[in-house]
Design a protein around this motif. Structure first.
Motif, PDB file in Angstrom:
ATOM      1  N   ASN A 108      16.675  29.107  76.579  1.00  0.00           N
ATOM      2  CA  ASN A 108      17.773  28.525  77.355  1.00  0.00           C
ATOM      3  C   ASN A 108      18.344  27.301  76.659  1.00  0.00           C
ATOM      4  O   ASN A 108      19.561  27.127  76.569  1.00  0.00           O
ATOM      5  N   THR A 109      17.449  26.462  76.157  1.00  0.00           N
ATOM      6  CA  THR A 109      17.885  25.264  75.447  1.00  0.00           C
ATOM      7  C   THR A 109      18.611  25.637  74.160  1.00  0.00           C
ATOM      8  O   THR A 109      19.693  25.100  73.861  1.00  0.00           O
ATOM      9  N   ILE A 110      18.039  26.541  73.394  1.00  0.00           N
ATOM     10  CA  ILE A 110      18.632  26.922  72.110  1.00  0.00           C
ATOM     11  C   ILE A 110      20.020  27.532  72.313  1.00  0.00           C
ATOM     12  O   ILE A 110      20.981  27.166  71.619  1.00  0.00           O
ATOM     13  N   SER A 111      20.148  28.455  73.264  1.00  0.00           N
ATOM     14  CA  SER A 111      21.433  29.128  73.451  1.00  0.00           C
ATOM     15  C   SER A 111      22.503  28.172  73.960  1.00  0.00           C
ATOM     16  O   SER A 111      23.668  28.253  73.554  1.00  0.00           O
ATOM     17  N   GLN A 112      22.123  27.246  74.840  1.00  0.00           N
ATOM     18  CA  GLN A 112      23.099  26.280  75.349  1.00  0.00           C
ATOM     19  C   GLN A 112      23.539  25.325  74.245  1.00  0.00           C
ATOM     20  O   GLN A 112      24.733  25.011  74.106  1.00  0.00           O
ATOM     21  N   LEU A 113      22.594  24.866  73.442  1.00  0.00           N
ATOM     22  CA  LEU A 113      22.917  23.962  72.343  1.00  0.00           C
ATOM     23  C   LEU A 113      23.797  24.660  71.310  1.00  0.00           C
ATOM     24  O   LEU A 113      24.782  24.093  70.813  1.00  0.00           O
ATOM     25  N   TYR A 123      29.745  25.162  62.987  1.00  0.00           N
ATOM     26  CA  TYR A 123      29.184  26.510  62.878  1.00  0.00           C
ATOM     27  C   TYR A 123      27.860  26.549  62.123  1.00  0.00           C
ATOM     28  O   TYR A 123      27.030  27.418  62.390  1.00  0.00           O
ATOM     29  N   GLU A 124      27.657  25.644  61.193  1.00  0.00           N
ATOM     30  CA  GLU A 124      26.379  25.643  60.477  1.00  0.00           C
ATOM     31  C   GLU A 124      25.234  25.407  61.459  1.00  0.00           C
ATOM     32  O   GLU A 124      24.204  26.085  61.414  1.00  0.00           O
ATOM     33  N   GLU A 125      25.455  24.450  62.387  1.00  0.00           N
ATOM     34  CA  GLU A 125      24.426  24.155  63.381  1.00  0.00           C
ATOM     35  C   GLU A 125      24.266  25.293  64.376  1.00  0.00           C
ATOM     36  O   GLU A 125      23.151  25.702  64.705  1.00  0.00           O
ATOM     37  N   SER A 126      25.394  25.825  64.864  1.00  0.00           N
ATOM     38  CA  SER A 126      25.306  26.888  65.875  1.00  0.00           C
ATOM     39  C   SER A 126      24.701  28.162  65.291  1.00  0.00           C
ATOM     40  O   SER A 126      23.845  28.800  65.923  1.00  0.00           O
ATOM     41  N   ASP A 127      25.119  28.549  64.089  1.00  0.00           N
ATOM     42  CA  ASP A 127      24.572  29.770  63.483  1.00  0.00           C
ATOM     43  C   ASP A 127      23.075  29.651  63.262  1.00  0.00           C
ATOM     44  O   ASP A 127      22.316  30.604  63.482  1.00  0.00           O
ATOM     45  N   SER A 128      22.628  28.480  62.818  1.00  0.00           N
ATOM     46  CA  SER A 128      21.204  28.270  62.590  1.00  0.00           C
ATOM     47  C   SER A 128      20.412  28.436  63.884  1.00  0.00           C
ATOM     48  O   SER A 128      19.343  29.066  63.913  1.00  0.00           O
ATOM     49  N   LEU A 129      20.954  27.899  64.987  1.00  0.00           N
ATOM     50  CA  LEU A 129      20.282  28.018  66.282  1.00  0.00           C
ATOM     51  C   LEU A 129      20.277  29.460  66.778  1.00  0.00           C
ATOM     52  O   LEU A 129      19.265  29.944  67.307  1.00  0.00           O
ATOM     53  N   TYR A 147      26.571  35.084  70.041  1.00  0.00           N
ATOM     54  CA  TYR A 147      26.593  35.045  68.575  1.00  0.00           C
ATOM     55  C   TYR A 147      27.566  36.097  68.040  1.00  0.00           C
ATOM     56  O   TYR A 147      28.349  35.828  67.118  1.00  0.00           O
ATOM     57  N   GLY A 148      27.543  37.285  68.634  1.00  0.00           N
ATOM     58  CA  GLY A 148      28.474  38.324  68.203  1.00  0.00           C
ATOM     59  C   GLY A 148      29.918  37.906  68.389  1.00  0.00           C
ATOM     60  O   GLY A 148      30.760  38.133  67.515  1.00  0.00           O
ATOM     61  N   TYR A 149      30.206  37.265  69.514  1.00  0.00           N
ATOM     62  CA  TYR A 149      31.577  36.807  69.766  1.00  0.00           C
ATOM     63  C   TYR A 149      31.976  35.718  68.773  1.00  0.00           C
ATOM     64  O   TYR A 149      33.087  35.715  68.245  1.00  0.00           O
ATOM     65  N   SER A 150      31.058  34.787  68.515  1.00  0.00           N
ATOM     66  CA  SER A 150      31.345  33.708  67.576  1.00  0.00           C
ATOM     67  C   SER A 150      31.657  34.255  66.186  1.00  0.00           C
ATOM     68  O   SER A 150      32.614  33.832  65.537  1.00  0.00           O
ATOM     69  N   LEU A 151      30.852  35.203  65.736  1.00  0.00           N
ATOM     70  CA  LEU A 151      31.096  35.807  64.423  1.00  0.00           C
ATOM     71  C   LEU A 151      32.435  36.531  64.383  1.00  0.00           C
ATOM     72  O   LEU A 151      33.184  36.433  63.408  1.00  0.00           O
ATOM     73  N   SER A 152      32.760  37.244  65.473  1.00  0.00           N
ATOM     74  CA  SER A 152      34.022  37.985  65.494  1.00  0.00           C
ATOM     75  C   SER A 152      35.222  37.049  65.477  1.00  0.00           C
ATOM     76  O   SER A 152      36.233  37.335  64.834  1.00  0.00           O
ATOM     77  N   GLU A 153      35.128  35.931  66.161  1.00  0.00           N
ATOM     78  CA  GLU A 153      36.225  34.963  66.170  1.00  0.00           C
ATOM     79  C   GLU A 153      36.515  34.431  64.770  1.00  0.00           C
ATOM     80  O   GLU A 153      37.643  34.081  64.447  1.00  0.00           O
ATOM     81  N   ARG A 154      35.468  34.403  63.945  1.00  0.00           N
ATOM     82  CA  ARG A 154      35.629  33.923  62.565  1.00  0.00           C
ATOM     83  C   ARG A 154      35.759  35.074  61.570  1.00  0.00           C
ATOM     84  O   ARG A 154      35.808  34.843  60.358  1.00  0.00           O
ATOM     85  N   SER A 155      35.825  36.304  62.090  1.00  0.00           N
ATOM     86  CA  SER A 155      35.939  37.516  61.262  1.00  0.00           C
ATOM     87  C   SER A 155      34.821  37.595  60.224  1.00  0.00           C
ATOM     88  O   SER A 155      35.039  37.959  59.066  1.00  0.00           O
TER      89      SER A 155
END
Length: 247
Positions: A108-113, A123-129, A147-155
Protein backbone atom coordinates in the motif's frame (compact mmCIF):
# COMPACT_ATOMS: atom_id res chain seq x y z
CA UNK A 1 -14.53 0.73 34.27
CA UNK A 2 -14.76 4.07 32.39
CA UNK A 3 -10.99 4.40 32.08
CA UNK A 4 -10.47 1.01 30.42
CA UNK A 5 -9.90 1.66 26.72
CA UNK A 6 -10.92 -1.84 25.62
CA UNK A 7 -14.68 -1.40 25.92
CA UNK A 8 -14.49 1.76 23.82
CA UNK A 9 -12.45 -0.07 21.18
CA UNK A 10 -15.08 -2.80 20.84
CA UNK A 11 -17.91 -0.25 20.72
CA UNK A 12 -16.03 1.59 17.99
CA UNK A 13 -15.59 -1.66 16.08
CA UNK A 14 -19.33 -2.38 16.38
CA UNK A 15 -19.99 1.09 15.00
CA UNK A 16 -17.70 0.38 12.05
CA UNK A 17 -19.41 -2.95 11.27
CA UNK A 18 -22.91 -1.45 11.52
CA UNK A 19 -21.93 1.71 9.59
CA UNK A 20 -22.75 3.88 12.61
CA UNK A 21 -20.19 6.64 12.16
CA UNK A 22 -21.14 8.58 15.29
CA UNK A 23 -20.69 5.47 17.43
CA UNK A 24 -17.32 4.75 15.81
CA UNK A 25 -16.04 8.30 16.08
CA UNK A 26 -17.02 8.78 19.71
CA UNK A 27 -15.53 5.51 20.91
CA UNK A 28 -12.35 5.42 18.84
CA UNK A 29 -11.69 8.98 19.97
CA UNK A 30 -11.95 7.75 23.57
CA UNK A 31 -9.41 5.02 22.75
CA UNK A 32 -6.93 7.64 21.52
CA UNK A 33 -7.46 9.66 24.71
CA UNK A 34 -7.09 6.71 27.10
CA UNK A 35 -4.44 4.73 25.18
CA UNK A 36 -2.57 7.05 22.86
CA UNK A 37 0.03 4.29 22.39
CA UNK A 38 -2.58 2.08 20.70
CA UNK A 39 -2.09 2.54 16.97
CA UNK A 40 -5.34 0.76 16.14
CA UNK A 41 -7.35 3.50 17.84
CA UNK A 42 -5.82 6.19 15.65
CA UNK A 43 -5.97 4.09 12.49
CA UNK A 44 -9.64 3.16 12.90
CA UNK A 45 -10.60 6.70 13.90
CA UNK A 46 -8.94 8.11 10.80
CA UNK A 47 -10.48 5.38 8.63
CA UNK A 48 -13.99 6.65 9.44
CA UNK A 49 -13.06 10.03 7.97
CA UNK A 50 -11.15 8.41 5.09
CA UNK A 51 -14.25 6.50 3.95
CA UNK A 52 -16.16 9.81 3.88
CA UNK A 53 -13.38 11.48 1.85
CA UNK A 54 -12.90 13.94 4.70
CA UNK A 55 -9.16 14.13 4.17
CA UNK A 56 -8.60 17.23 6.29
CA UNK A 57 -10.02 15.43 9.34
CA UNK A 58 -7.75 12.46 8.59
CA UNK A 59 -4.78 14.84 8.61
CA UNK A 60 -5.89 16.43 11.89
CA UNK A 61 -6.25 13.05 13.59
CA UNK A 62 -3.03 11.51 12.34
CA UNK A 63 -0.83 14.55 12.87
CA UNK A 64 -1.83 14.19 16.52
CA UNK A 65 -1.11 10.47 16.34
CA UNK A 66 2.43 11.11 15.15
CA UNK A 67 3.23 12.84 18.43
CA UNK A 68 2.73 9.52 20.21
CA UNK A 69 3.55 7.12 17.38
CA UNK A 70 6.10 8.68 15.00
CA UNK A 71 7.43 5.26 14.00
CA UNK A 72 4.08 3.59 13.29
CA UNK A 73 4.01 2.67 9.55
CA UNK A 74 0.22 2.63 9.18
CA UNK A 75 -0.17 6.10 10.66
CA UNK A 76 2.42 7.48 8.25
CA UNK A 77 0.90 5.69 5.25
CA UNK A 78 -2.69 6.80 5.84
CA UNK A 79 -1.50 10.33 6.59
CA UNK A 80 0.41 10.28 3.31
CA UNK A 81 -2.71 9.23 1.42
CA UNK A 82 -4.68 12.09 3.00
CA UNK A 83 -1.94 14.62 2.19
CA UNK A 84 -1.88 13.47 -1.43
CA UNK A 85 -5.67 13.87 -1.75
CA UNK A 86 -5.23 17.43 -0.52
CA UNK A 87 -2.49 18.01 -3.15
CA UNK A 88 0.13 18.34 -0.42
CA UNK A 89 2.55 16.14 -2.32
CA UNK A 90 5.75 17.11 -0.55
CA UNK A 91 4.17 16.34 2.83
CA UNK A 92 2.81 13.09 1.42
CA UNK A 93 6.24 12.02 0.17
CA UNK A 94 7.85 12.85 3.51
CA UNK A 95 5.58 10.59 5.58
CA UNK A 96 5.27 7.87 2.94
CA UNK A 97 9.04 7.63 2.62
CA UNK A 98 9.20 7.27 6.40
CA UNK A 99 6.54 4.53 6.27
CA UNK A 100 8.48 2.80 3.49
CA UNK A 101 11.69 2.86 5.52
CA UNK A 102 9.83 1.40 8.52
CA UNK A 103 8.08 -1.32 6.49
CA UNK A 104 9.78 -1.74 3.09
CA UNK A 105 7.48 -4.58 2.02
CA UNK A 106 4.14 -2.83 2.50
CA UNK A 107 2.54 -2.67 -0.95
CA UNK A 108 0.00 0.00 0.00
CA UNK A 109 2.80 2.37 0.89
CA UNK A 110 4.87 1.53 -2.19
CA UNK A 111 1.98 1.89 -4.64
CA UNK A 112 0.80 5.19 -3.15
CA UNK A 113 4.32 6.62 -3.15
CA UNK A 114 4.87 5.47 -6.73
CA UNK A 115 1.59 7.07 -7.82
CA UNK A 116 2.60 10.43 -6.34
CA UNK A 117 6.06 10.36 -7.93
CA UNK A 118 4.45 9.38 -11.24
CA UNK A 119 2.04 12.32 -11.03
CA UNK A 120 4.99 14.63 -10.37
CA UNK A 121 6.76 13.17 -13.45
CA UNK A 122 9.56 11.80 -11.28
CA UNK A 123 9.59 8.63 -13.32
CA UNK A 124 12.92 7.24 -12.16
CA UNK A 125 11.57 7.12 -8.61
CA UNK A 126 8.12 5.83 -9.56
CA UNK A 127 9.40 3.13 -11.92
CA UNK A 128 11.84 1.88 -9.28
CA UNK A 129 9.01 1.60 -6.74
CA UNK A 130 6.69 -0.16 -9.18
CA UNK A 131 9.42 -2.68 -9.99
CA UNK A 132 9.99 -3.27 -6.27
CA UNK A 133 6.26 -3.82 -5.81
CA UNK A 134 6.11 -6.38 -8.62
CA UNK A 135 9.04 -8.26 -7.14
CA UNK A 136 7.07 -8.49 -3.90
CA UNK A 137 3.80 -9.45 -5.62
CA UNK A 138 3.84 -9.92 -9.38
CA UNK A 139 0.05 -10.27 -9.45
CA UNK A 140 -0.95 -7.14 -7.52
CA UNK A 141 -3.71 -5.76 -9.75
CA UNK A 142 -3.42 -2.15 -8.55
CA UNK A 143 0.31 -2.04 -9.27
CA UNK A 144 -0.17 -3.79 -12.62
CA UNK A 145 -2.80 -1.26 -13.66
CA UNK A 146 -1.02 1.87 -12.45
CA UNK A 147 2.39 0.88 -13.82
CA UNK A 148 0.91 -0.25 -17.13
CA UNK A 149 -0.93 3.05 -17.51
CA UNK A 150 2.18 5.05 -16.63
CA UNK A 151 4.25 3.22 -19.22
CA UNK A 152 1.57 3.67 -21.87
CA UNK A 153 1.34 7.41 -21.22
CA UNK A 154 5.06 7.60 -21.99
CA UNK A 155 4.79 5.14 -24.91
CA UNK A 156 7.30 2.83 -23.22
CA UNK A 157 7.35 -1.00 -23.11
CA UNK A 158 3.87 -1.06 -24.63
CA UNK A 159 3.66 -4.83 -25.05
CA UNK A 160 4.61 -5.28 -21.41
CA UNK A 161 2.09 -2.58 -20.43
CA UNK A 162 -0.60 -4.42 -22.39
CA UNK A 163 0.15 -7.67 -20.58
CA UNK A 164 0.03 -5.91 -17.20
CA UNK A 165 -3.28 -4.25 -18.03
CA UNK A 166 -4.69 -7.58 -19.25
CA UNK A 167 -3.74 -9.29 -15.98
CA UNK A 168 -5.29 -6.48 -13.93
CA UNK A 169 -8.57 -6.72 -15.85
CA UNK A 170 -8.59 -10.51 -15.49
CA UNK A 171 -8.57 -10.06 -11.72
CA UNK A 172 -11.12 -7.24 -11.63
CA UNK A 173 -13.18 -7.35 -14.85
CA UNK A 174 -15.70 -4.81 -13.54
CA UNK A 175 -13.10 -2.20 -12.57
CA UNK A 176 -13.77 0.87 -14.70
CA UNK A 177 -10.27 2.27 -14.35
CA UNK A 178 -8.65 -1.05 -15.31
CA UNK A 179 -10.84 -1.39 -18.42
CA UNK A 180 -9.87 2.13 -19.46
CA UNK A 181 -6.17 1.39 -18.98
CA UNK A 182 -6.46 -1.75 -21.12
CA UNK A 183 -8.14 0.25 -23.87
CA UNK A 184 -5.64 3.08 -23.61
CA UNK A 185 -2.67 0.77 -24.06
CA UNK A 186 -4.33 -0.58 -27.21
CA UNK A 187 -4.73 3.04 -28.35
CA UNK A 188 -1.02 3.67 -27.84
CA UNK A 189 -0.28 0.52 -29.87
CA UNK A 190 -2.43 1.84 -32.72
CA UNK A 191 -5.14 -0.80 -32.34
CA UNK A 192 -8.06 1.64 -32.29
CA UNK A 193 -10.81 -0.96 -32.67
CA UNK A 194 -9.74 -2.74 -29.47
CA UNK A 195 -9.20 0.61 -27.77
CA UNK A 196 -12.77 1.66 -28.57
CA UNK A 197 -14.12 -1.69 -27.36
CA UNK A 198 -12.51 -1.57 -23.93
CA UNK A 199 -12.95 2.14 -23.23
CA UNK A 200 -16.65 1.88 -24.11
CA UNK A 201 -16.89 -1.08 -21.72
CA UNK A 202 -15.49 1.19 -19.02
CA UNK A 203 -17.96 3.98 -19.78
CA UNK A 204 -21.07 1.78 -19.74
CA UNK A 205 -20.27 0.85 -16.13
CA UNK A 206 -21.74 4.25 -15.24
CA UNK A 207 -20.48 7.42 -13.54
CA UNK A 208 -17.62 7.71 -16.01
CA UNK A 209 -15.19 10.55 -15.39
CA UNK A 210 -13.87 13.05 -17.92
CA UNK A 211 -10.75 11.02 -18.70
CA UNK A 212 -12.75 8.13 -20.12
CA UNK A 213 -14.74 10.34 -22.49
CA UNK A 214 -11.56 12.18 -23.48
CA UNK A 215 -9.88 8.86 -24.27
CA UNK A 216 -12.85 7.72 -26.37
CA UNK A 217 -12.75 11.03 -28.23
CA UNK A 218 -9.06 10.49 -28.94
CA UNK A 219 -9.86 7.05 -30.34
CA UNK A 220 -12.53 8.43 -32.69
CA UNK A 221 -10.18 11.19 -33.78
CA UNK A 222 -7.60 8.63 -34.86
CA UNK A 223 -10.35 6.73 -36.67
CA UNK A 224 -11.07 9.99 -38.57
CA UNK A 225 -14.56 10.07 -37.05
CA UNK A 226 -14.30 13.70 -36.01
CA UNK A 227 -17.99 14.22 -35.31
CA UNK A 228 -18.05 11.52 -32.65
CA UNK A 229 -14.65 12.65 -31.36
CA UNK A 230 -15.94 16.17 -30.72
CA UNK A 231 -19.10 14.73 -29.15
CA UNK A 232 -17.04 12.75 -26.62
CA UNK A 233 -14.68 15.65 -25.92
CA UNK A 234 -17.65 17.92 -25.22
CA UNK A 235 -18.99 15.43 -22.69
CA UNK A 236 -15.56 15.33 -21.07
CA UNK A 237 -15.38 19.13 -21.00
CA UNK A 238 -18.71 19.34 -19.17
CA UNK A 239 -17.25 17.05 -16.51
CA UNK A 240 -13.90 18.87 -16.34
CA UNK A 241 -14.31 22.44 -17.51
CA UNK A 242 -10.83 23.46 -16.30
CA UNK A 243 -8.97 21.00 -18.56
CA UNK A 244 -6.93 23.27 -20.82
CA UNK A 245 -5.50 20.43 -22.91
CA UNK A 246 -8.99 19.12 -23.58
CA UNK A 247 -10.13 22.57 -24.73
Amino acid sequence: HPKDWRSYWFLGAIGAVTRNDSLSLHNFKKVTELASWNADGWVYLSSVFLEKNDFQSVVTVLESALKSLPEEPRVNTILGIAYSRLNRNEDAIRVLERAHSLDPKDLNTISQLALIYDGMKKYEESDSLYEDALRLDQNNHLVLNNYGYSLSERSLQLQRALEMAKRAVAQQPENQSYLDTYGWVYFKLGNYAEAEKWIKKAIVKGNANAVLYEHLGDVYSHLNDYERAVEQWNIALKLDASNAALK
